[in-house]
Design an enzyme around this catalytic site. Structure first.
Site, short mmCIF file in Angstrom:
data_model
loop_
_atom_site.label_atom_id
_atom_site.label_comp_id
_atom_site.label_asym_id
_atom_site.label_seq_id
_atom_site.Cartn_x
_atom_site.Cartn_y
_atom_site.Cartn_z
N LYS A 291 0.83 -1.21 0.00
CA LYS A 291 0.00 0.00 0.00
C LYS A 291 0.87 1.26 0.00
CE LYS A 291 -1.69 1.54 4.08
NZ LYS A 291 -1.46 2.92 4.49
N ASN A 292 1.81 1.32 0.95
CA ASN A 292 2.55 2.57 1.13
C ASN A 292 3.55 2.83 0.00
OD1 ASN A 292 1.06 3.14 3.34
ND2 ASN A 292 2.61 2.52 4.85
N CYS B 227 -4.23 12.83 12.52
CA CYS B 227 -5.09 11.65 12.46
C CYS B 227 -5.01 10.97 13.80
CB CYS B 227 -4.68 10.72 11.31
SG CYS B 227 -3.15 9.89 11.60
N ARG C 192 1.14 14.56 13.11
CA ARG C 192 1.71 14.38 11.77
C ARG C 192 1.85 15.69 10.98
NH1 ARG C 192 -0.87 8.87 9.48
NH2 ARG C 192 1.08 8.75 8.37
N ASP D 67 4.43 0.22 12.12
CA ASP D 67 3.20 -0.35 11.53
C ASP D 67 2.99 -1.82 11.92
OD1 ASP D 67 2.74 2.08 10.36
OD2 ASP D 67 3.45 1.50 8.37
N ARG E 96 -8.82 -0.03 4.07
CA ARG E 96 -7.81 0.90 3.56
C ARG E 96 -6.48 0.18 3.30
NH1 ARG E 96 -7.37 6.39 6.73
NH2 ARG E 96 -5.90 6.55 5.02
N1 EPU Z 1 6.90 14.15 10.94
C1 EPU Z 1 7.13 15.47 11.30
N2 EPU Z 1 7.19 16.39 10.28
C2 EPU Z 1 7.03 16.06 8.97
C3 EPU Z 1 6.79 14.70 8.64
C4 EPU Z 1 6.73 13.77 9.66
O1 EPU Z 1 7.29 15.81 12.47
O2 EPU Z 1 7.09 16.95 8.12
C5 EPU Z 1 6.80 13.14 12.03
C6 EPU Z 1 5.39 12.53 12.07
O3 EPU Z 1 4.49 13.35 12.77
C7 EPU Z 1 5.63 11.20 12.71
C8 EPU Z 1 7.03 10.82 12.20
O4 EPU Z 1 7.62 12.04 11.75
O5 EPU Z 1 5.63 11.32 14.09
C9 EPU Z 1 7.02 9.79 11.08
O6 EPU Z 1 6.38 10.31 9.95
P1 EPU Z 1 6.76 9.91 8.46
O7 EPU Z 1 6.73 11.16 7.65
O8 EPU Z 1 7.98 9.07 8.42
O9 EPU Z 1 5.52 9.02 8.09
P2 EPU Z 1 4.50 9.19 6.89
O10 EPU Z 1 5.23 9.37 5.62
O11 EPU Z 1 3.46 10.19 7.25
C10 EPU Z 1 4.49 6.63 6.35
C11 EPU Z 1 3.44 5.57 6.22
C12 EPU Z 1 2.89 5.22 7.59
C13 EPU Z 1 4.05 4.75 8.47
C14 EPU Z 1 5.13 5.83 8.53
C15 EPU Z 1 6.36 5.41 9.32
C16 EPU Z 1 2.56 6.05 4.01
C17 EPU Z 1 1.42 6.46 3.18
N3 EPU Z 1 2.39 6.05 5.33
O12 EPU Z 1 3.82 7.77 6.91
O13 EPU Z 1 1.97 4.16 7.41
O14 EPU Z 1 3.59 4.47 9.76
O15 EPU Z 1 5.55 6.17 7.19
O16 EPU Z 1 6.92 4.28 8.78
O17 EPU Z 1 3.61 5.68 3.50
C18 EPU Z 1 0.17 2.74 7.92
O18 EPU Z 1 0.35 2.19 6.83
O19 EPU Z 1 -0.59 2.26 8.81
C19 EPU Z 1 0.87 4.00 8.21
C20 EPU Z 1 0.50 4.85 9.17
#
Ligand code: EPU
Length: 421
Positions: A22-23, A118, A123, A308, A400
């Site tokens: 998915k991701n 969320c 985030r 995850d 999802r």
């Molecule tokens: N963060 C910040 N600032 C930013 C971006 C992120 O502070 O600009 C913080 C977030 O708030 C969080 C941490 O950094 O506390 C990790 O966020 P990251 O950006 O790495 O995650 P993401 O890209 O929003 C993806 C996956 C998530 C998975 C995370 C960590 C997708 C669509 N989502 O999220 O997947 O948990 O990486 O591996 O790729 C799931 O599939 O259930 C899911 C939540």
């Protein structure tokens, strides 16, 4: 709203085919905006998040259609003229923010609704914004939308991320493929989904190196072309189903599974007394002893233990011999499954980002409710081991991220069905 009813107790045997990630797919799809020629993805998982991303791309003027029963998504952005990602779609799925970098690179400007927080955490988007600003964009927040503009085009830059964010790395990487000059992203995320994105972008003509090292170097090119790319296997779906025979008993083969996708997770399984064997077609998993051992977990960025899989691991540890400590370092509010597991008889004490789980002999079925995707599936896993019936409500979270979840579990002998409630 549908519910899932699980009757625990029976051992599981057979095979489960692991779908595309998915991701990975959610970041590969917006990459279509970087080229006018078609991008075709194969091994696409059949999930509601993929439908939402398809709708978002269509709203931006791209053509996107689902073929072969949803296994293939064919996209073309030759007529993608709209740079505005509307709140009505973005609010449904945070990953919609992954169009920001590609739209900016394509049009020189983009207007993308701020996704908002969320259930699992606030985030924020500061790292995405910082990276794209370093490439020359000016970004302002107005009326809940990020207005990004690169009047003189995007220019390569040195960017060091404060935290190795998956989404920020993806947005910056995509934007940098069409920037003038060289971009270096330091402390970049190294998740397998990043490697998959780099592989796909290279197939589209991008010049990218170092994606597995944490320092990614991107030499901007004038244009990208079309490509066909197979989505990598979903390591989180893999880890989830690996736990099913461990929790319920039996032995299951995960087709398409590879240890390197879940190495840190496999180390913890080994410590808990679970064997993972590589086979020609994937991985086989079974418990070595009757009762698994307690283990301590700390979630970390890749190659550490994935956040995850934390909820699913907690479901397993609820019946381990001894006390396990689970530390969540990625998201600030990712223990919402704990009170639901406690309704099933689990002994869990949550203090901030740490959950202490004292194993009990057996869980008991109950009505439980989930507030996010991974929490939902952890409750199904717990239900497999519980005495009696477990009813998991709010099943839309599962749709999802887990395709045909009932079919996959029942295919290996689980007593599980989806009902209208
Ligand atoms: N963060 C910040 N600032 C930013 C971006 C992120 O502070 O600009 C913080 C977030 O708030 C969080 C941490 O950094 O506390 C990790 O966020 P990251 O950006 O790495 O995650 P993401 O890209 O929003 C993806 C996956 C998530 C998975 C995370 C960590 C997708 C669509 N989502 O999220 O997947 O948990 O990486 O591996 O790729 C799931 O599939 O259930 C899911 C939540």
């Amino acid at each position: 709203m549908d519910s899932i009813v699980v009757n625990g107790g029976g051992a599981l045997h057979g095979e489960i085919a692991i779908a595309g990630a998915k991701n990975a797919c959610l970041t590969l799809m917006p990459a279509t905006l970087l080229a006018d020629e078609p991008l075709t993805l194969t091994n696409v998982p059949r999930l509601s998040d993929i439908v939402t991303m398809t709708q978002l791309l269509q709203s931006l003027g791209a053509e996107a259609s689902s073929l072969q029963d949803g296994r293939v998504v064919a996209m073309s952005s030759h007529a993608a003229e709209n740079p505005v990602a509307d709140y009505e779609i973005v609010r449904k799925m945070r990953a919609s923010n992954l169009v920001l970098g590609p739209l900016l690179a394509r049009h020189g400007h983009a207007v993308v609704s701020m996704p908002g927080g969320c259930a699992i955490g606030a985030r924020p988007m500061d790292l995405h914004i910082h990276g794209l600003e370093a490439l020359g964009a000016k970004i302002e927040l107005k009326d809940g939308y990020l207005h990004a503009k690169a009047v003189n085009g995007l220019k390569g830059a040195q960017i060091e991320l404060r935290f190795a964010s998956v989404g920020a790395t993806e947005n910056i990487m995509m934007a940098a493929t069409l920037a003038k000059g060289t971009t270096v992203i330091k402390n970049a995320a190294r998740e397998p989904e990043i490697i998959d994105l780099a592989t796909c972008l290279r197939a589209m003509g991008a010049q990218i190196e170092g994606e597995a090292s944490g320092t990614i170097t991107i030499q901007g090119v004038d244009r990208l072309h079309g490509a066909t790319h197979p989505v990598i296997a979903d390591r989180i779906e893999l880890g989830t189903y690996m736990l099913a025979p461990v929790i319920a008993g039996g032995e299951v083969e995960l087709l398409g599974g590879r240890v390197e996708l879940v190495a840190a997770f496999c180390e913890k399984l080994d410590e808990a007394g679970i064997s993972v064997t590589e086979t020609v077609n994937g991985l086989k998993v079974a418990r070595r002893n009757d009762r698994i051992k307690a283990v301590n977990i700390k979630t970390e960025v890749f190659p550490g233990f994935p956040t995850d899989l934390q909820a699913q691991m907690m479901a397993l540890l609820c019946t381990a011999d001894g006390t396990s400590v689970l530390e969540e370092t990625i998201f600030e509010n990712r223990f919402m499954h704990a009170p639901e597991l406690m309704r099933m008889g689990a002994q869990i004490d949550v203090q901030g980002g740490t959950a202490t789980v004292t194993g009990v002999e057996r869980l008991k079925g109950a009505r439980v409710m989930a507030t996010d995707l991974r929490a939902s599936v952890s409750l199904i896993l717990a239900g497999l081991a519980a005495e009696g019936e477990t009813v998991v409500s709010r099943v839309y979270h599962l749709d999802r991220g887990y395709e045909h979840v009932v079919r996959k579990f029942s295919g290996v002998g689980a007593q599980i069905e989806r009902v209208k409630s």
